[in-house]
Write a protein that holds these residues in place. Structure first.
Motif, PDB file in Angstrom:
ATOM      1  N   GLY A  28      66.262  37.719  82.159  1.00  0.00           N
ATOM      2  CA  GLY A  28      64.835  37.801  82.444  1.00  0.00           C
ATOM      3  C   GLY A  28      64.370  37.530  81.064  1.00  0.00           C
ATOM      4  N   ALA A  29      64.817  38.403  79.976  1.00  0.00           N
ATOM      5  CA  ALA A  29      64.001  38.392  78.722  1.00  0.00           C
ATOM      6  C   ALA A  29      64.514  36.681  78.002  1.00  0.00           C
ATOM      7  CB  ALA A  29      64.540  39.024  77.704  1.00  0.00           C
ATOM      8  N   ASP A  30      65.388  36.005  78.395  1.00  0.00           N
ATOM      9  CA  ASP A  30      65.492  34.787  78.005  1.00  0.00           C
ATOM     10  C   ASP A  30      64.609  33.777  78.561  1.00  0.00           C
ATOM     11  OD1 ASP A  30      67.607  35.451  76.197  1.00  0.00           O
ATOM     12  OD2 ASP A  30      69.115  35.095  77.415  1.00  0.00           O
ATOM     13  N   LEU A  31      64.477  34.022  80.077  1.00  0.00           N
ATOM     14  CA  LEU A  31      63.399  33.154  80.807  1.00  0.00           C
ATOM     15  C   LEU A  31      61.990  33.267  80.364  1.00  0.00           C
ATOM     16  CD1 LEU A  31      65.000  33.593  84.273  1.00  0.00           C
ATOM     17  CD2 LEU A  31      65.236  31.658  83.046  1.00  0.00           C
ATOM     18  N   LEU A  32      61.651  34.502  79.964  1.00  0.00           N
ATOM     19  CA  LEU A  32      60.442  35.055  79.530  1.00  0.00           C
ATOM     20  C   LEU A  32      59.986  34.421  78.419  1.00  0.00           C
ATOM     21  CD1 LEU A  32      59.954  38.691  80.928  1.00  0.00           C
ATOM     22  CD2 LEU A  32      58.795  36.709  81.805  1.00  0.00           C
ATOM     23  N   GLU A  33      61.033  34.379  77.396  1.00  0.00           N
ATOM     24  CA  GLU A  33      60.821  33.691  76.129  1.00  0.00           C
ATOM     25  C   GLU A  33      60.945  32.053  76.274  1.00  0.00           C
ATOM     26  OE1 GLU A  33      64.348  35.011  73.894  1.00  0.00           O
ATOM     27  OE2 GLU A  33      63.285  36.942  73.091  1.00  0.00           O
ATOM     28  N   ARG A  34      61.426  31.630  77.165  1.00  0.00           N
ATOM     29  CA  ARG A  34      61.188  30.248  77.575  1.00  0.00           C
ATOM     30  C   ARG A  34      59.976  30.076  78.007  1.00  0.00           C
ATOM     31  NH1 ARG A  34      62.013  26.794  81.968  1.00  0.00           N
ATOM     32  NH2 ARG A  34      62.396  24.648  81.243  1.00  0.00           N
ATOM     33  N   LYS A  35      59.384  30.770  78.853  1.00  0.00           N
ATOM     34  CA  LYS A  35      58.086  30.614  79.534  1.00  0.00           C
ATOM     35  C   LYS A  35      56.872  30.697  78.374  1.00  0.00           C
ATOM     36  CE  LYS A  35      54.604  33.050  82.727  1.00  0.00           C
ATOM     37  NZ  LYS A  35      54.575  34.125  83.735  1.00  0.00           N
ATOM     38  N   ALA A  36      57.360  31.748  77.433  1.00  0.00           N
ATOM     39  CA  ALA A  36      56.093  31.866  76.619  1.00  0.00           C
ATOM     40  C   ALA A  36      56.116  30.642  75.554  1.00  0.00           C
ATOM     41  CB  ALA A  36      56.499  33.139  75.779  1.00  0.00           C
ATOM     42  N   ARG A  37      57.384  30.161  75.189  1.00  0.00           N
ATOM     43  CA  ARG A  37      57.209  28.883  74.416  1.00  0.00           C
ATOM     44  C   ARG A  37      56.652  27.711  75.084  1.00  0.00           C
ATOM     45  NH1 ARG A  37      62.507  30.514  73.172  1.00  0.00           N
ATOM     46  NH2 ARG A  37      63.606  29.247  74.773  1.00  0.00           N
ATOM     47  N   LEU A  38      56.669  27.487  76.307  1.00  0.00           N
ATOM     48  CA  LEU A  38      56.109  26.477  76.971  1.00  0.00           C
ATOM     49  C   LEU A  38      54.777  26.639  77.136  1.00  0.00           C
ATOM     50  CD1 LEU A  38      58.776  25.910  80.070  1.00  0.00           C
ATOM     51  CD2 LEU A  38      58.378  24.174  78.008  1.00  0.00           C
ATOM     52  N   LEU A  39      54.361  27.733  77.216  1.00  0.00           N
ATOM     53  CA  LEU A  39      52.728  28.002  77.378  1.00  0.00           C
ATOM     54  C   LEU A  39      52.105  27.814  75.961  1.00  0.00           C
ATOM     55  CD1 LEU A  39      52.756  31.457  79.640  1.00  0.00           C
ATOM     56  CD2 LEU A  39      52.113  29.040  80.438  1.00  0.00           C
ATOM     57  N   VAL A  40      52.779  28.129  75.074  1.00  0.00           N
ATOM     58  CA  VAL A  40      52.334  28.257  73.647  1.00  0.00           C
ATOM     59  C   VAL A  40      52.146  26.540  73.491  1.00  0.00           C
ATOM     60  CG1 VAL A  40      52.792  28.435  71.214  1.00  0.00           C
ATOM     61  CG2 VAL A  40      52.953  30.293  72.896  1.00  0.00           C
ATOM     62  N   ASP A  41      53.219  25.816  73.497  1.00  0.00           N
ATOM     63  CA  ASP A  41      53.108  24.369  73.319  1.00  0.00           C
ATOM     64  C   ASP A  41      52.022  23.644  73.874  1.00  0.00           C
ATOM     65  OD1 ASP A  41      55.344  24.836  71.907  1.00  0.00           O
ATOM     66  OD2 ASP A  41      56.865  23.996  73.545  1.00  0.00           O
ATOM     67  N   ARG A  42      51.949  24.188  75.317  1.00  0.00           N
ATOM     68  CA  ARG A  42      50.769  23.399  76.136  1.00  0.00           C
ATOM     69  C   ARG A  42      49.369  24.045  75.497  1.00  0.00           C
ATOM     70  NH1 ARG A  42      49.893  21.448  81.196  1.00  0.00           N
ATOM     71  NH2 ARG A  42      51.794  20.659  81.209  1.00  0.00           N
ATOM     72  N   GLU A  43      49.482  25.237  75.253  1.00  0.00           N
ATOM     73  CA  GLU A  43      48.084  25.746  74.756  1.00  0.00           C
ATOM     74  C   GLU A  43      47.635  24.984  73.423  1.00  0.00           C
ATOM     75  OE1 GLU A  43      46.494  29.354  71.970  1.00  0.00           O
ATOM     76  OE2 GLU A  43      48.451  29.344  72.613  1.00  0.00           O
ATOM     77  N   ARG A  44      48.748  24.385  72.554  1.00  0.00           N
ATOM     78  CA  ARG A  44      48.440  23.775  71.353  1.00  0.00           C
ATOM     79  C   ARG A  44      47.996  22.404  71.600  1.00  0.00           C
ATOM     80  NH1 ARG A  44      54.087  25.531  68.212  1.00  0.00           N
ATOM     81  NH2 ARG A  44      53.372  27.411  67.620  1.00  0.00           N
ATOM     82  N   VAL A  45      48.502  21.743  72.707  1.00  0.00           N
ATOM     83  CA  VAL A  45      47.987  20.545  73.118  1.00  0.00           C
ATOM     84  C   VAL A  45      46.589  20.566  73.740  1.00  0.00           C
ATOM     85  CG1 VAL A  45      48.256  18.692  74.875  1.00  0.00           C
ATOM     86  CG2 VAL A  45      50.231  19.525  73.788  1.00  0.00           C
ATOM     87  N   GLU A  46      46.081  21.528  74.417  1.00  0.00           N
ATOM     88  CA  GLU A  46      44.861  21.897  74.739  1.00  0.00           C
ATOM     89  C   GLU A  46      43.895  22.181  73.797  1.00  0.00           C
ATOM     90  OE1 GLU A  46      43.922  21.044  78.024  1.00  0.00           O
ATOM     91  OE2 GLU A  46      45.610  20.978  78.823  1.00  0.00           O
ATOM     92  N   ARG A  47      44.347  23.030  72.976  1.00  0.00           N
ATOM     93  CA  ARG A  47      43.566  23.252  71.817  1.00  0.00           C
ATOM     94  C   ARG A  47      43.385  21.793  70.731  1.00  0.00           C
ATOM     95  NH1 ARG A  47      41.361  28.295  72.551  1.00  0.00           N
ATOM     96  NH2 ARG A  47      43.140  29.794  72.782  1.00  0.00           N
ATOM     97  N   ARG A  48      44.249  21.021  70.590  1.00  0.00           N
ATOM     98  CA  ARG A  48      44.017  19.844  69.775  1.00  0.00           C
ATOM     99  C   ARG A  48      43.185  19.105  70.704  1.00  0.00           C
ATOM    100  NH1 ARG A  48      48.622  19.324  68.477  1.00  0.00           N
ATOM    101  NH2 ARG A  48      49.351  17.939  70.505  1.00  0.00           N
ATOM    102  N   ALA A  50      40.778  19.945  73.033  1.00  0.00           N
ATOM    103  CA  ALA A  50      39.305  20.225  72.965  1.00  0.00           C
ATOM    104  C   ALA A  50      38.760  20.135  71.641  1.00  0.00           C
ATOM    105  CB  ALA A  50      39.492  21.965  73.087  1.00  0.00           C
ATOM    106  N   GLY A  51      39.396  20.331  70.651  1.00  0.00           N
ATOM    107  CA  GLY A  51      38.879  19.972  69.260  1.00  0.00           C
ATOM    108  C   GLY A  51      38.577  18.455  69.139  1.00  0.00           C
ATOM    109  N   GLU A  52      39.254  17.410  69.637  1.00  0.00           N
ATOM    110  CA  GLU A  52      38.894  16.049  69.566  1.00  0.00           C
ATOM    111  C   GLU A  52      37.631  16.106  70.559  1.00  0.00           C
ATOM    112  OE1 GLU A  52      42.425  14.321  70.866  1.00  0.00           O
ATOM    113  OE2 GLU A  52      43.416  14.432  69.012  1.00  0.00           O
ATOM    114  N   ALA A  53      37.597  16.616  71.806  1.00  0.00           N
ATOM    115  CA  ALA A  53      36.599  16.320  72.500  1.00  0.00           C
ATOM    116  C   ALA A  53      35.216  16.837  72.028  1.00  0.00           C
ATOM    117  CB  ALA A  53      36.929  17.030  73.915  1.00  0.00           C
ATOM    118  N   GLY A  54      35.400  18.116  71.232  1.00  0.00           N
ATOM    119  CA  GLY A  54      34.230  18.933  70.720  1.00  0.00           C
ATOM    120  C   GLY A  54      33.659  17.893  69.527  1.00  0.00           C
TER     121      GLY A  54
END
Length: 206
Positions: A28-48, A50-54
């Motif tokens: 479960g810890a391994d799966l949650l760490e993988r989930k966190a990495r995927l979420l952070v990667d997508r967050e960075r894409v969305e932040r970038r 958002a910055g460009e659209a801004g």
């Protein structure tokens, strides 16, 4: 008893149960760490994004404001009011999900439509201002969607990391400690049983 207030299961059945619980917690810890990495990667894409659209939003807004000043100077505020279409802009948000997190994925923007009976901007400056304002509103909608998506993904990534820390720092060490205690108890019991058997065998031989 364990030092954490839980009774350590006795016997081989208890050891098997603890091993399964420990394996599940590690998985479960391994799966949650993988989930966190995927979420952070997508967050960075969305932040970038958002910055460009801004940036586009602010540039188009500044451009539109400049054209608006020129247009009002040429035709007056009355010309501006007459050139505004009665229809309104519309924005529809399409939602998506990543690892169970719903977030805005795209925005469909529809600009206001001027009817044939409505007057068009009376001068070129106001026409340019209208075009720039439409682009600014579209960019603002994109910015808002990407920003909201990034915030939602970041919040879930934070909660996921907290769950991983709870597993890694508390639950998994607790299970490991209890499993060690059970192994020691079983080894002591097996040793005592072997001693009793040797003692009994010695009495029979005597």
């Amino acid at each position: 008893m364990s030092g954490h207030g839980r009774r350590v299961p006795a016997g081989r059945a208890g050891r098997l149960r603890l091993r399964r619980s420990l394996a599940g917690a590690l998985r479960g810890a391994d799966l949650l760490e993988r989930k966190a990495r995927l979420l952070v990667d997508r967050e960075r894409v969305e932040r970038r994004a958002a910055g460009e659209a801004g940036l586009v939003w602010r540039d188009r807004l500044a451009e539109a404001d400049a054209w608006l000043v020129r247009g009002v100077m040429l035709g007056g505020e009355r010309a501006l009011a007459e050139a505004v279409p009665a229809d309104r802009a519309r924005a529809e948000v399409r939602w998506d999900a990543l690892m169970g997190v719903r977030h805005p994925a795209a925005v469909t923007w529809t600009g206001p439509v001027r009817s044939p009976a409505e007057p068009t901007p009376p001068n070129t400056a106001l026409a340019h201002a209208e075009t720039a304002y439409r682009a600014a509103v579209r960019a603002a909608a994109d910015h808002a969607a990407h920003q909201a998506a990034a915030d939602l993904l970041a919040a879930e990534a934070k909660r996921t990391r907290q769950r991983v820390r709870a597993l890694r720092r508390h639950w998994i060490p607790r299970l490991q400690s209890e499993l060690t205690a059970v192994n020691i108890a079983l080894e002591e019991a097996e040793h005592e049983e072997a001693v009793r058997r040797r003692w009994a065998a010695g009495r029979e031989a005597g």
